[in-house]
Write an enzyme that holds these catalytic residues in place. Sequence first.
Site, PDB file in Angstrom:
ATOM      1  CE  LYS A 208      36.149  44.675  41.278  1.00 48.17           C
ATOM      2  NZ  LYS A 208      36.856  43.379  41.629  1.00 48.17           N
TER       3      LYS A 208
ATOM      4  CD  GLU B  70      59.376  31.391  38.743  1.00 42.83           C
ATOM      5  OE1 GLU B  70      60.177  30.692  38.545  1.00 42.83           O
ATOM      6  OE2 GLU B  70      58.314  31.088  37.149  1.00 42.83           O
TER       7      GLU B  70
ATOM      8  CE1 TYR C  48      57.882  34.090  34.459  1.00 37.84           C
ATOM      9  CE2 TYR C  48      59.485  33.521  32.933  1.00 37.84           C
ATOM     10  CZ  TYR C  48      58.827  32.964  32.805  1.00 37.84           C
ATOM     11  OH  TYR C  48      57.141  32.419  32.716  1.00 37.84           O
TER      12      TYR C  48
ATOM     13  CG  ASP D 150      36.822  40.206  48.182  1.00 39.24           C
ATOM     14  OD1 ASP D 150      37.811  40.929  47.949  1.00 39.24           O
ATOM     15  OD2 ASP D 150      36.933  38.782  47.512  1.00 39.24           O
TER      16      ASP D 150
ATOM     17  NE  ARG E 241      40.368  44.598  34.104  1.00 40.67           N
ATOM     18  CZ  ARG E 241      39.933  44.902  34.911  1.00 40.67           C
ATOM     19  NH1 ARG E 241      38.819  44.111  35.147  1.00 40.67           N
ATOM     20  NH2 ARG E 241      39.387  46.315  34.518  1.00 40.67           N
TER      21      ARG E 241
ATOM     22  CB  THR F 131      40.685  44.035  42.601  1.00 39.57           C
ATOM     23  OG1 THR F 131      39.723  44.800  43.264  1.00 39.57           O
ATOM     24  CG2 THR F 131      40.393  42.187  42.267  1.00 39.57           C
TER      25      THR F 131
HETATM   26  N1  DSN Z   1      33.694  40.554  38.314  1.00 36.11           N
HETATM   27  C1  DSN Z   1      33.588  41.273  39.802  1.00 36.11           C
HETATM   28  C2  DSN Z   1      32.341  43.182  39.610  1.00 36.11           C
HETATM   29  O1  DSN Z   1      31.872  43.187  38.960  1.00 36.11           O
HETATM   30  O2  DSN Z   1      31.931  43.234  41.175  1.00 36.11           O
HETATM   31  C3  DSN Z   1      34.097  40.993  40.603  1.00 36.11           C
HETATM   32  O3  DSN Z   1      35.023  40.154  40.851  1.00 36.11           O
END
Ligand code: DSN
Length: 433
Positions: free
Chosen positions: A241, A63, A61, A212, A247, A238
């Site tokens: 990607k 935090e 942990y 975003d 992730r 994120t």
């Molecule tokens: N689910 C994602 C996508 O496929 O674009 C976005 O969070």
Amino acid sequence: MSDAPIAQSIHDLVHAQDPEAASILKAEGERQASTLELIASENHASLATMHAMGTCFTNKYAEGYPGARYYGGCEHHDEIERLAQDRAKALFKCEYANVQPHSGAQANAALFLALLNPGDTFASLELSDGGHLSHGLKVNISGKWFSPVHYPLVRDENDADFERLDYDAIRDVCMEHKPKLLMCGYSAYPRVIDFAKFRAIADECGAILHADIAHIAGLVATGVHPSPFPHCHVVTTTTHKTLRGPRGGLILTNDADLNKKLNRAVFPGTQGGPLMHVVFSKAIAFGEALRPEFREYQQQVVANAQALAGSLVERNYRITSGGTDNHLMLVDLRTKDAELTGADAEKWLEDAGIICNKNGVPQDPRPPKTTSGLRLGTPALTTRGMGQPEMQRVAELIDRVLSSKGTDGAVRNDVRTLCDAFPLPGHGQAVGA
Ligand code: DSN
């Protein structure tokens, strides 16, 4: 690969204790190796990035934040979180980074908590036009507890900017509704975002500007897509990607006051203990992204997307907005066959080993579970080392599946052959196959 023995031992270790679970791991590894991954939001992380998540950092942990934790024993957690922050700041050329969000949606939940009160108005692109569920969908906290107003894409087919962002309409919506927050950055938008134009609108209507960049983070980090800084007040993303990390989520800003609010909104506002094994992995992935070859990779991702889109157009598929500037495209199937749906296409392609997702096209008359389109992206195939010639081959394979309505069974073998020629980095070792 130098860490292959570690990968082998992970599988063997699990297998010795739990053969049932190990066999599922092996099957998933083989699925990933033998199929063409065209989901625009997915990628193949490096072995180092993947294995970093299987370390003793999961046991603790932590935090709080570096230097201000609520638990003892966090010395090395402070070191690794600071390293991840420093690398994120270097990548995106900004002052502050919060590396703790568990996901992009969590990062956006923290954004809402930090900047808005329940009922406050914000402006965004609707999911059906390429936005994201955390940008105001009614069933998401963003749409349930806050008041979204949506700006449109250009709707006029005869306009050169058809299906692109309509900056005049964005300004009109914002001047009418005076949102507290203006969101840009999307999940299914294939064109460059003009962050400077968004900032001018935000300043005029008095909104905080948020981007975003979950989908385009890798392109942004390498200068292949313009940066949201210095235009945006807050950026969320994120990390898994185009950025090709584990992730997870990330929040960035140049504003010290906003940074304090955002940090509090992540912890204790919306999360408890950070996933420090994922933070460890983020640090490693950000290190990879800082290398010069990562820019070459991102350039190839875009070149591949343009090659794939071009080859599909030659086969009579319509690409929304007429093409792509980034890693993804939306294929309108109706020009090929008015009866063809995204749902059928997704299923037939999956049977052939081509993995993608059905997606609504702008103004799609069909519902989200059916759709008239497919979303295709090239980050994962590019990670395998594929280039423009392979994109022409992929377009041909897609067309064979869809033209035959899934009855051309020979495509599955052709997909395997192509995958064998471009193996996943470290495959085999990663699953003990
Ligand atoms: N689910 C994602 C996508 O496929 O674009 C976005 O969070």
